[in-house]
Design an enzyme around this catalytic site. Sequence first.
Site, mmCIF file in Angstrom:
data_model
loop_
_atom_site.group_PDB
_atom_site.id
_atom_site.type_symbol
_atom_site.label_atom_id
_atom_site.label_comp_id
_atom_site.label_asym_id
_atom_site.label_seq_id
_atom_site.Cartn_x
_atom_site.Cartn_y
_atom_site.Cartn_z
ATOM 1 N N HIS A 1 0.831 -1.211 0.000
ATOM 2 C CA HIS A 1 0.000 0.000 0.000
ATOM 3 C C HIS A 1 0.861 1.256 0.000
ATOM 4 O O HIS A 1 2.070 1.206 0.246
ATOM 5 C CB HIS A 1 -0.923 0.022 1.230
ATOM 6 C CG HIS A 1 -0.171 0.167 2.524
ATOM 7 N ND1 HIS A 1 0.560 -0.854 3.083
ATOM 8 C CD2 HIS A 1 -0.015 1.230 3.369
ATOM 9 C CE1 HIS A 1 1.120 -0.450 4.207
ATOM 10 N NE2 HIS A 1 0.798 0.817 4.402
ATOM 11 N N HIS B 1 4.685 0.047 0.167
ATOM 12 C CA HIS B 1 5.398 -0.684 1.215
ATOM 13 C C HIS B 1 4.502 -1.758 1.822
ATOM 14 O O HIS B 1 3.282 -1.766 1.621
ATOM 15 C CB HIS B 1 5.993 0.245 2.272
ATOM 16 C CG HIS B 1 4.993 1.089 3.000
ATOM 17 N ND1 HIS B 1 4.400 2.188 2.450
ATOM 18 C CD2 HIS B 1 4.489 0.991 4.255
ATOM 19 C CE1 HIS B 1 3.575 2.742 3.318
ATOM 20 N NE2 HIS B 1 3.594 2.021 4.428
HETATM 21 C C1 SIN Z 1 3.042 1.151 7.775
HETATM 22 O O1 SIN Z 1 2.413 0.641 6.871
HETATM 23 O O2 SIN Z 1 3.183 2.359 7.850
HETATM 24 C C2 SIN Z 1 3.695 0.282 8.826
HETATM 25 C C3 SIN Z 1 4.907 -0.381 8.299
HETATM 26 C C4 SIN Z 1 5.514 -1.307 9.299
HETATM 27 O O3 SIN Z 1 5.005 -1.450 10.429
HETATM 28 O O4 SIN Z 1 6.518 -1.922 8.979
#
Ligand code: SIN
Length: 282
Positions: free
Chosen positions: A99, A258
């Site tokens: 996302h 990510h």
């Molecule tokens: C997020 O999506 O901002 C969290 C990423 C994570 O906890 O690694």
Amino acid sequence: MLETDRLTGFLGAKISGVDLRSLDDPELGLALRSTLARNSVLVIRDQWLSIEEQKRLTEVFGALMQLPYVAPMAEDPEVIAVLKEAHEKSGGVFGGEWHSDFSFLENPPAGSVLNAVEIPSVGGDTVWSSQSAAFETLPDYLKSFLEGRRAVHVGKPYGVKFAPPAKAQANASIKMSRGDPDADREILHPAVVTDPDTGARALFLNPIYTTRFEDMTEEESRPFLEQIYKHATRPDFSFRHKWRPGDVVIWDNRMTLHYATNDYAGSRRLLYRTTFQRSAPR
Ligand code: SIN
């Protein structure tokens, strides 16, 4: 000015020899912004920032945002504690699908900052994928399909498909509000965005919040979206970060997707997240 090491072929740079608590030098802010624009993800180890220091760092990149739907820290409304307790063994993790943060807002965050406090001894990595590399390497017919096209993004707390049942939410450490008509509203963004600083073009579509293309149904859009996501999340375009407490990672939320890996059941993981704003994606 900054000592940087590139981390993968398409994105990511590790910055060394910098203290992010001393941001008085305007040259340092300039250097951090241009290094982010060139690398999309910055990793800075051994910083141990307080919340106040993290907020000051975030403001180097843009205005601090307060985000809807996810309950922030009571005393710091711009900060979300990305927390999973050791006893929360079932269910997913926050951000556990590819996302772009809050892409369903009219002006989604331009970037985010994560500040690692407590990290499992094994697991809990975060993966980023370069959406400019993904766009540049798309087959021509998909590039032409996307040219000038807009896509629909919808929040429905935590996405339409992935909204966990309200009961599952009750015990989770991250609380999300539900039934907010604003989150269910369809927001249109260009399917391909251009970075205002570098001119790089990137895909701006993600499997949590993008439901369809403008003037197309979900069924009509699905085959295109599936092909695009398969390409956009190829390991070739990705960088995977193994966290240590004290790490700070800053990323461009328009040029990357990510994914938080869900492989540390039984361990506590805590990072603080802030986000910054610039103009809406173009
Ligand atoms: C997020 O999506 O901002 C969290 C990423 C994570 O906890 O690694």
